[in-house]
Each structure stands twice: as C-alpha cells, then as structure tokens.
Design a protein around this motif. Structure first.
Motif, short mmCIF file in Angstrom:
data_model
loop_
_atom_site.label_atom_id
_atom_site.label_comp_id
_atom_site.label_asym_id
_atom_site.label_seq_id
_atom_site.Cartn_x
_atom_site.Cartn_y
_atom_site.Cartn_z
N MET A 1 52.37 -58.61 19.84
CA MET A 1 53.77 -58.96 20.04
C MET A 1 54.12 -59.00 21.52
SD MET A 1 57.19 -56.89 18.94
CE MET A 1 56.90 -57.05 17.19
N THR A 2 53.66 -58.00 22.23
CA THR A 2 54.09 -57.83 23.61
C THR A 2 53.05 -57.07 24.39
OG1 THR A 2 55.78 -56.87 25.04
CG2 THR A 2 55.32 -55.72 23.00
N ALA A 3 53.19 -57.07 25.70
CA ALA A 3 52.29 -56.31 26.55
C ALA A 3 53.03 -55.17 27.22
CB ALA A 3 51.67 -57.22 27.60
N LEU A 4 54.25 -54.89 26.80
CA LEU A 4 55.10 -53.89 27.44
C LEU A 4 55.15 -54.18 28.92
CD1 LEU A 4 54.37 -50.61 25.46
CD2 LEU A 4 56.17 -52.25 25.13
N SER A 5 54.76 -53.23 29.76
CA SER A 5 54.92 -53.46 31.20
C SER A 5 53.59 -53.64 31.90
CB SER A 5 55.64 -52.25 31.82
OG SER A 5 54.92 -51.06 31.57
N GLU A 6 52.50 -53.79 31.14
CA GLU A 6 51.19 -53.87 31.74
C GLU A 6 50.96 -55.24 32.34
OE1 GLU A 6 46.91 -52.83 30.07
OE2 GLU A 6 48.50 -51.61 29.19
N THR A 7 50.29 -55.31 33.49
CA THR A 7 49.97 -56.56 34.16
C THR A 7 48.46 -56.76 34.10
OG1 THR A 7 51.83 -56.31 35.65
CG2 THR A 7 50.10 -57.85 36.31
N ASN A 30 54.14 -40.94 20.75
CA ASN A 30 54.42 -39.53 20.96
C ASN A 30 54.61 -38.80 19.64
OD1 ASN A 30 54.43 -39.64 23.83
ND2 ASN A 30 56.51 -40.47 23.80
N ASP A 31 54.19 -37.55 19.59
CA ASP A 31 54.38 -36.74 18.39
C ASP A 31 55.86 -36.66 18.04
OD1 ASP A 31 51.66 -36.23 18.26
OD2 ASP A 31 51.79 -34.38 19.44
N GLY A 32 56.16 -36.84 16.75
CA GLY A 32 57.54 -36.77 16.30
C GLY A 32 58.35 -38.01 16.55
N GLN A 33 57.73 -39.06 17.13
CA GLN A 33 58.46 -40.28 17.48
C GLN A 33 58.07 -41.46 16.61
OE1 GLN A 33 60.90 -40.60 20.10
NE2 GLN A 33 60.82 -38.40 19.77
N PHE A 37 59.65 -45.18 16.77
CA PHE A 37 58.78 -46.30 17.12
C PHE A 37 58.93 -47.43 16.09
CE2 PHE A 37 54.56 -48.27 16.45
CZ PHE A 37 54.38 -48.87 17.69
N LEU A 38 58.91 -47.06 14.80
CA LEU A 38 59.05 -48.07 13.75
C LEU A 38 60.41 -48.76 13.81
CD1 LEU A 38 57.40 -46.18 10.76
CD2 LEU A 38 56.49 -48.19 11.93
N ASP A 39 61.46 -47.99 14.08
CA ASP A 39 62.80 -48.56 14.19
C ASP A 39 62.88 -49.54 15.36
OD1 ASP A 39 63.58 -47.09 12.02
OD2 ASP A 39 64.60 -45.53 13.18
N ALA A 40 62.24 -49.17 16.48
CA ALA A 40 62.24 -50.04 17.66
C ALA A 40 61.50 -51.34 17.38
CB ALA A 40 61.62 -49.31 18.85
N TYR A 41 60.34 -51.22 16.71
CA TYR A 41 59.57 -52.41 16.36
C TYR A 41 60.38 -53.33 15.43
CZ TYR A 41 55.93 -55.33 14.28
OH TYR A 41 55.20 -56.40 13.83
N LEU A 97 60.78 -49.50 23.00
CA LEU A 97 59.45 -48.97 22.71
C LEU A 97 58.97 -47.97 23.75
CD1 LEU A 97 57.62 -52.23 21.53
CD2 LEU A 97 58.21 -50.28 20.10
N HIS A 98 59.46 -48.10 24.97
CA HIS A 98 58.93 -47.29 26.06
C HIS A 98 59.09 -45.80 25.82
CE1 HIS A 98 59.24 -50.85 29.10
NE2 HIS A 98 58.16 -50.90 28.36
N GLY A 99 60.21 -45.38 25.27
CA GLY A 99 60.45 -43.96 25.08
C GLY A 99 59.67 -43.35 23.93
N CYS A 100 58.98 -44.17 23.16
CA CYS A 100 58.27 -43.68 21.98
C CYS A 100 56.78 -43.47 22.22
CB CYS A 100 58.42 -44.65 20.81
SG CYS A 100 60.08 -45.23 20.50
N VAL A 101 56.22 -44.13 23.23
CA VAL A 101 54.77 -44.13 23.41
C VAL A 101 54.39 -43.47 24.72
CG1 VAL A 101 54.48 -46.21 22.02
CG2 VAL A 101 54.81 -46.44 24.47
N ARG A 102 53.23 -42.78 24.70
CA ARG A 102 52.75 -42.14 25.93
C ARG A 102 51.70 -42.96 26.65
NH1 ARG A 102 51.70 -37.81 22.23
NH2 ARG A 102 49.86 -38.22 20.93
N ASP A 103 51.11 -43.95 25.89
CA ASP A 103 50.09 -44.77 26.53
C ASP A 103 49.97 -46.09 25.79
OD1 ASP A 103 48.05 -45.40 28.34
OD2 ASP A 103 46.50 -44.76 26.93
#
Length: 378
Positions: A1-7, A30-33, A37-41, A97-103
C-alpha cells in the motif's frame, strides 16, 4: 500500500512506465497497538484504492510472530507509485500508521512473470477472488464513483431537501477533466451520491470539495449524520470520506448509443454479510449480457460495492415497458435463485417469481432525490 517514510533508490526510468510493480511493506507493530494499527489501515485503504495506478493490496499477519505484519500492493507502473509515494498527500495519509509501528521496511519489485497469466480485461486480484474487475475509465474517459453514508433516523426529509436544493458547482475542472452528472438517491436513512466524471476522478473530487456551494451543503447536512465529522479537523473529514467511498466494481454499456429518453434508477441489495462480492459478480454477468441485446431495455449499468454495501445504478430505455427481471439484474435464469440465497431476507424474496421481483423492487428501490447533468461547455 505504502512505503511510509522510507526512501529507496528508484528503478531505472526506462522501466517505470512499462512494468507493473509489487511493493512489500514489513511492519513490526508495537505491543498493545494491534487494534490501533488495524483501525489506521482501515481508515486509509479505501483512499489508497482511488490513487491512479493502484491495482490491489493485502494486509497479512504472521502466524508465528503476531506483532509482524505485511502489506503488499500492486501498481500498474513504478512511475505512478513513485510519484504518489514522494508526495505530501502520501506523507499526510500514512501518519496514523506511524504511531503504531516501531519498525518498517519497504521493498519494491518489478513483476517479471506470474502464474496464471492475467485474464483479459480483469485485474489479477479480481480474478483470484472471483469478483468483477474494478471499473476503470469507460469509453470517452468516463469514470463513475459513489459515496454513501447514513443520517439520523427521522431526519430523512430535512436531508433530502438540503441535498436537492443546492446550486451545482462549476463543471469544468481543468483542460482534461469535467463533471458530467451527479445523481443523488436515498433509501431510508442511507444516502447514495453517484458522480460521473470525464477525465481525472481524483482531480474532480478535490475540485468539488473546494466549491463553496458544496461545502455549504456538507455543513448543512453535518448535524444529521449518524457518524459525525469535525470540519475543523482535516483528519476527521478525510476519515469520513474514506468510510463513505463506494467504488465502481463493474460497468456495462450497450455498444451503440441509445436514442430517446432514458430512465435512471438505483437499487440497494440487502446482501448477507460477506456475500457482496459474489452478488456483484452475478449482477455484472447479467448486465454484460443484457447490454449486448438491442431489444433489451438496459442501456448502461454500474455496480458499486464496498464491504457489505452493494448498489446498482442503471439507465433503462423509457420507450420500452419495464422488465422487472432486468431492473433487478437477475434475468430469467438460475442467477435469480443464486442471488436470492445471497440476500438477507433470502427465500422471502424469491427473485425467480413475479411476486418476489415486485416486492424486491418496491422495497429496495432508491428514491431519486436529484439528478443533474452539466451543460456542454465550449
């Protein structure tokens, strides 16, 4: 879908316009997120589906490490994906999505071979899932799209008056894009607004949203919405229109232009949960055959579908008697019984009988609130 902020390094420019692209995004949530994450997607996936060049996407969860997720998407060319992923629109869209993922890690691949080969006239994703291909631009660059939302019960008459009384926005968007027609329907407290555009759909939708007369109508309707939106919060507005999007899943049109007056109507199909794609396929098959018959009253049909919402809008020849089976999209063969089993009332409707068809058309016909066509501009 997307590459987030990666170049990442772009593919060679010579291949950008000729090769389909597969984008793979690995996410460590992230744990507990997980739910966040699903809501953001869910919030952004329908908006991404309207980006020019997007074909399909999938969200997958690891069966071994539940925090590991995979988003894959297919694009008709690298150039279209890269122009979008480098845009400010993309950066704003994926912020939830940014606030839900650590990597995250994004990989891009040019599609070199595939099995089976892509069926003619259908997207790979549509063929794999047994559903009609998404309707792209029609002859002459015509694109159809719809929005649907619900209003508070008891407010239907007030909402209908607001939606019927506004002044039409300027039809010409730019040198390549023009608004052709807007048809607005209601069924109970559900509103369906279908638009026809010549040219770039995304540009037309942005143009409409910026018109003061349209903004005034949106603000007047706002207090009546079942799901409120905050016009002071751009994210709230984007989320609302993402939920309201009702893309065209299939379009059928008679090969020769019909002469004389046409009747426009739309039907809301009360499908059982999870059955909308199968029902859409049945309707698409019926309409593809019907428009090839010069004696058939059906001139054009568009099936709109998202999740369990299924709407079919048709133009019928006014000089011919109405055929209930054609209007309902079931014909007179086994498809009527098949569609009956996919509808929530089930056997109570019996679309294979005259009485069942009559009841279905009476109960699920959408009331036409307004139907506006733009004047031909020089």
């Amino acid at each position: 879908m997307t590459a987030l902020s990666e170049t990442q390094e772009s593919p060679p420019s010579a291949d950008r316009d000729t090769t389909r692209l597969r984008v793979v995004l690995l996410c460590d949530v992230n744990d507990g997120q997980q739910q966040r994450f699903l809501d953001a997607y869910e919030q952004i996936r329908h908006q991404v589906a309207d980006i020019p060049g997007h074909i399909s996407d999938q969200l997958c969860q690891s069966i071994e490490e539940p925090t590991k997720w995979l988003i894959t998407s297919e694009w008709d060319s690298a150039s279209r994906f890269l122009s979008w992923v480098d845009s400010a629109e993309h950066r704003e869209l994926v912020k939830p999505l940014h606030g839900c993922v650590r990597d995250t890690r994004s990989l891009r691949f040019a599609i070199a071979r595939e099995t089976p080969e892509r069926p003619a006239g259908r997207s790979r994703a549509a063929a794999a899932q047994g559903r009609p291909a998404a309707a792209g631009p029609q002859p002459g660059g015509l694109v159809r799209h719809a929005l649907t939302f619900t209003v508070k019960p008891g407010s239907e008459q007030d909402v209908a008056e607001i939606l019927a009384g506004y002044r039409s926005p300027r039809a010409r968007v730019d040198e390549n894009t023009r608004l052709l027609r807007t048809s607005l329907f209601m069924h109970g407290n559900r509103v369906v607004r279908a638009v026809e555009v010549e040219g770039d759909l995304a540009a037309a939708l942005r143009h409409v949203a910026q018109q003061p007369e349209v903004r005034a109508v949106e603000e007047a309707v706002n207090p009546y919405l079942e799901e409120p939106r905050d016009f002071a919060d751009p994210a709230s507005v984007r989320s609302f229109f993402a939920r309201a999007a009702l893309p065209a899943a299939h379009h059928a049109e008679a090969p020769a232009a019909a002469h004389g007056e046409l009747r426009r109507r739309a039907l809301l199909y009360p499908v059982r949960r999870g059955c909308a794609q199968v029902a859409a396929k049945l309707l698409a098959g019926h309409d593809d055959q019907a428009v090839q018959d010069p004696a058939n009253p059906l001139v054009r049909s568009t099936v709109f579908q998202r999740d369990d919402v299924l709407v079919r809008m048709v133009d019928l020849r006014a000089d011919l008697p109405e055929d209930p089976a054609v209007a309902a999209g079931v014909g007179r063969g086994p498809a009527a019984a098949e569609l009956t089993h996919l509808l929530e009332p089930g056997e109570d409707l019996l679309l294979s009988t005259a009485d069942g068809l009559k009841r279905f058309l009476a109960d699920y016909d959408l009331a036409l609130v307004t139907d506006r066509s733009s004047a031909q501009e020089s």
